[in-house]
Design an enzyme around this catalytic site. Structure first.
Site, PDB file in Angstrom:
ATOM      1  N   ASP A 194       0.838  -1.089  -0.018  1.00  0.00           N
ATOM      2  CA  ASP A 194       0.016  -0.026  -0.026  1.00  0.00           C
ATOM      3  C   ASP A 194       0.815   1.236  -0.113  1.00  0.00           C
ATOM      4  O   ASP A 194       2.037   1.039   0.273  1.00  0.00           O
ATOM      5  CB  ASP A 194      -1.027   0.101   1.136  1.00  0.00           C
ATOM      6  CG  ASP A 194      -2.059   0.922   0.904  1.00  0.00           C
ATOM      7  OD1 ASP A 194      -2.095   1.716   0.039  1.00  0.00           O
ATOM      8  OD2 ASP A 194      -3.184   0.969   1.828  1.00  0.00           O
TER       9      ASP A 194
HETATM   10  C1  BGC Z   1      -4.809   3.151  -0.085  1.00  0.00           C
HETATM   11  C2  BGC Z   1      -5.071   2.375  -1.134  1.00  0.00           C
HETATM   12  C3  BGC Z   1      -4.871   3.040  -2.460  1.00  0.00           C
HETATM   13  C4  BGC Z   1      -3.525   3.883  -2.522  1.00  0.00           C
HETATM   14  C5  BGC Z   1      -3.198   4.518  -3.649  1.00  0.00           C
HETATM   15  C6  BGC Z   1      -3.715   4.261  -0.017  1.00  0.00           C
HETATM   16  O1  BGC Z   1      -3.913   5.147   0.759  1.00  0.00           O
HETATM   17  O2  BGC Z   1      -5.008   2.684   1.275  1.00  0.00           O
HETATM   18  O3  BGC Z   1      -6.280   1.483  -1.074  1.00  0.00           O
HETATM   19  O4  BGC Z   1      -4.924   2.027  -3.520  1.00  0.00           O
HETATM   20  O5  BGC Z   1      -3.487   4.579  -1.315  1.00  0.00           O
HETATM   21  O6  BGC Z   1      -3.975   5.317  -3.760  1.00  0.00           O
END
Ligand code: BGC
Length: 796
Positions: free
Chosen positions: A229
């Site tokens: 993530d």
């Molecule tokens: C989120 C993810 C997301 C990523 C990219 C993170 O803060 O938890 O679900 O895909 O950011 O935006």
């Protein structure tokens, strides 16, 4: 990809230097990877997310895309074909946008209804989640785009999401929280998995060797890419050795030169790096980013895509109650009162990284107009104002005081008051992120507002720091709002907002917002947004006007609910009561007109203490860009296809798992597998899991077991065609567990037999170190919700 091509991938890997390999393992920027010419590898592009591909930018310059219904809505359709179609349409749109990897679906579970990303997850039930996810992933990947199942694992709430340790017993982990991921890997063959921010059982997920390498890659045979993530990779060796393959975002991060050094020193074996690169090459081959490897032909986004989005939103709409008021008949309505905060600010989607900018959102007013034509009178009243944030200041209302150009002027100033640089901005979007040079101590937003009304105007400022509103001839107003710094997601996705009020007559007024940005954050960036609301009556006057309109109308349609600021990533909700005075509004309108329909426009459960008062109650979720049309369609007779994918509680105190607050950093899943309908006591449920009405009525005639499946015959006992979702639950000594479901359609009077294939794991439990068949005979209860199960059959 055929296995013979594996040799080809190895050949390309062999042509790469260590530096090239490592450079590929961290993003070149926030959304793309570094291309590698020697390997014939194009720049892979990744994009959120679960409500449609957003593209490789975020904030004001996001290109328009397709906005789908929230995942809770998709799950509410209990329809694998709808999930597959959703995935395929998103894949087709992603291909048009040059996206190789879609960061969806989110398969964390509805452990607590307060979870901020509830709307973005499917269900409280692992089986329903798995069925929807598998079909969705197959759809996405059939378009040659990788799906990314996330967030692996235990990211079922947001409070302290970067650091909490989810303590989950092994059987619960296997049977409940890992189950949708396992189905995504084993059944759908998903090409990417996202490792979550949090820890599970003492190990942060990007360093969790047991879950990433032993379980995911070993036991389940996952051959795709594990991506972190965003910013979740926080170490070099531990993440590299645990099985993480790709650290996002870039260009900075814990790998880069540090990983090259670790390999050169022998702390990380070359084989570990090679395995990661090979996985990325495999991903590229699958998604058309490797030259010489034919891409899956890109499916076209169909011309009627908007109709399909509308049909999906109808399919997810859940009719919770109906005293016979619905469906409405257009010919009988001369005056319609459209009431409520969500009638005026319709919430098509939730907030956070899933956010997509659609070209257009069909509002409920537009939807009603399409059905009613111009004949009927429609009055519109918000009635109450529960929103924490105002709508963006319209560009047409503001002009740069120096140039006169529509928009605002943003100045970067030093401590001495000098202007380092100035730029022109469109206030209709927020600005994201603004990188702050050392010398800049203050930002000044200057605007000449052309006000069309006299009275109390509201101007809100979004972002962190100390904010001062300066209006000529009035005292400065100052407000400070700070945020915790360890979650850049929280900073950028859920920034605080403060609303200033000032009195002004119609005409022009020059205002200035001075911002001293919060500087003690780990990131030298900030974000700014301006909101505006014109003068209005007092709260009492506005509420009374709405109730009066309802009294005078043939029907009152009340839209209440939440919005993208209330249901969003990085924040859990504080409570389940609808914000502001919405409950009061509903009660007063219902008392004024018995012909009142309430439509709740929200992605997650909210309390409805007035649920028995309206003539009908419809749950629309966050229904996406065609949502207003779908709401009108259902009100006027389109069959509401949805059934609840999560239990709706009667009270907060009756919710089995409410708190999402870790204690000393630990979130103890002590309840084991008893979440959702498995844990609620009957009196604490307002609407049970699986519940949803049809416009016709159904008789459950018989259920028989045939070759490991249950055949259930139901009859449409009403006078309209309809759709029914037949549900089968395993009864384990009085405790239910969803074992399968099937949707069917039938004409009036027609009997139809649905075949429910039982999930292979239904009759097994995790026993120590593997799956074991439980002892029979097995009792199945069958019906239309977890609380309405008229048929029983037994499997010996
Ligand atoms: C989120 C993810 C997301 C990523 C990219 C993170 O803060 O938890 O679900 O895909 O950011 O935006």
């Amino acid at each position: 990809m055929p296995s013979s091509d594996e040799a080809e991938l190895s050949r390309r890997l062999a042509a790469m230097t260590l530096k090239e390999k490592v450079a590929l393992l961290t993003g070149a920027d926030a959304w793309t990877l570094t291309p590698v010419a020697s390997a014939g590898l194009a720049a892979l592009a990744l994009s959120d997310g679960p409500v449609g591909p957003r593209g490789t930018s975020f904030g004001g310059d996001t290109p328009a895309s397709l906005l789908f219904p929230s995942p809770t809505s998709l799950a509410a359709a209990w329809d694998e074909e709808a999930a597959r179609e959703t995935g395929r349409l998103m894949g087709a749109r992603a291909r048009e946008m040059g996206i190789h990897v879609l960061l969806a679906p989110t398969v964390n579970l509805h452990r607590s209804p307060l979870g901020g990303r509830h709307f973005e997850c499917y269900s409280e039930d692992p089986l329903l989640t798995a069925r929807v996810a598998v079909a969705f992933i197959r759809g996405v990947q059939s378009a040659g785009v990788a799906a990314t199942v996330k967030h692996f694992v235990g990211n079922d709430s947001e409070t302290e999401r970067m650091t909490y340790d989810a303590r989950i017993g092994e059987a619960t982990l296997r049977e409940v929280y890992l189950a949708p991921f396992e189905a995504a890997v084993r059944e759908a063959g998903v090409w990417a998995v996202m490792a979550a921010y949090n820890s599970v059982n003492g190990r942060t997920m990007t360093e969790n060797h047991r879950l990433l390498t032993d379980v995911l890659k070993g036991e389940w045979g996952f051959d795709g890419v594990v991506v972190s993530d965003w910013t979740a990779a926080r170490s070099t060796e531990a993440t590299a050795l645990a099985g993480l393959d790709l650290a996002m975002p870039g260009p900075d991060g814990p790998w880069g030169d540090a990983l090259v050094a670790a390999v050169e020193d022998g702390r990380v074996p070359m084989a570990a790096v090679d395995d990661k690169v090979l996985r990325i090459l495999r991903l590229a081959a699958r998604t058309g980013a490797l030259d010489g490897v034919a891409a899956v032909p890109a499916p076209a986004v169909p011309d009627d895509v908007r109709d399909r989005l509308r049909a999906l939103a109808i399919g997810g709409s859940v009719l919770l109650r109906n005293d016979g008021l619905l469906p409405l008949r257009a010919t009988e309505l001369r005056r319609v009162a459209l009431i409520g905060p969500n009638a005026v600010r319709f919430a098509a989607q939730g907030g956070g990284s899933a956010h997509v900018t659609p070209e257009h959102v069909v509002t409920p007013l537009e939807g009603l107009r399409r059905v009613l034509g111009e004949e009927a009178e429609i009055t519109v009243h918000a009635g109450v104002f529960p929103h924490a944030k105002l709508l963006p200041l319209p560009a047409g209302l503001a002009a740069d005081p120096e140039t006169g150009q529509p928009g605002v002027r943003l100045e970067y100033r030093t401590a001495g008051g000098g202007v380092v640089t100035a730029e022109h901005r469109d206030p209709a979007t927020w600005w994201f992120p603004i990188v702050l040079a050392e010398e800049v101590t203050e930002l000044a937003v200057r605007a000449r507002l052309t006000l069309t009304e006299s009275g109390l105007h509201r101007l809100s400022v979004l972002g962190t720091g100390q904010h001062t509103l300066r209006v000529p001839g009035q005292d400065d107003q100052v407000h400070e709002q700070l945020q915790d710094g360890d979650d850049i997601g929280a900073l950028l996705l859920s920034p605080p907002s403060h609303t200033f009020a000032f009195t002004a007559d119609a005409g022009q007024v020059d205002v200035e917002v001075l911002i001293s940005p919060q500087r003690n954050l780990p990131y030298p960036v900030t974000l700014v947004g301006l909101g505006y609301a014109p003068p209005r009556g007092t709260d009492e006057e506005e509420l009374a006007a709405a109730v009066e309109a309802a009294r005078a109308a043939d029907v009152a349609i009340v839209l209440v609910g939440s919005d993208a600021d209330t249901e969003t990533e990085s924040l859990d909700r504080a409570g389940l009561a609808l914000p502001g005075r919405q409950d009061e509004l509903v009660r007063q309108v219902c008392a004024a007109n018995p012909r009142t329909v309430v439509v709740v426009n929200a992605g997650a459960p909210w309390l409805m203490p007035w649920a028995r008062e309206p003539g009908a109650l419809l749950w629309s979720w966050f229904p996406g860009q065609e949502g207003g049309a779908a709401v009108a369609d259902v009100l006027f007779g389109a069959e509401p296809g949805g059934r609840l994918p999560t239990t709706f509680p009667a009270t907060e105190s009756g919710v089995p798992i409410l708190s999402t607050q870790p204690v000393d950093g630990v979130l103890d899943y002590a309840e084991g597998d008893r979440i959702g309908y498995r844990a609620y006591r009957p009196g604490s449920v307002l609407f049970p899991f699986g519940h949803g009405l049809s416009y016709t009525t159904w008789e459950y005639l018989r259920a028989v077991v045939v070759d490991g499946a249950v055949e259930v015959t139901v009859r449409n006992a009403g006078d309209r065609p309809g759709r029914e979702v037949v549900q089968a639950y395993l009864d384990e000594g009085g405790e239910l567990r969803l074992a399968g479901f099937a949707a069917l359609e039938a004409a009036p009077g027609q009997s139809v037999t649905a075949r429910i294939d039982l999930a292979p794991r239904t009759l097994s439990r995790w026993a120590g170190d593997g799956w074991a068949r439980t002892d029979g005979p097995y009792v199945l209860r069958i019906g239309r919700s977890s609380a309405d199960l008229p048929l029983t059959c037994t499997i010996d």
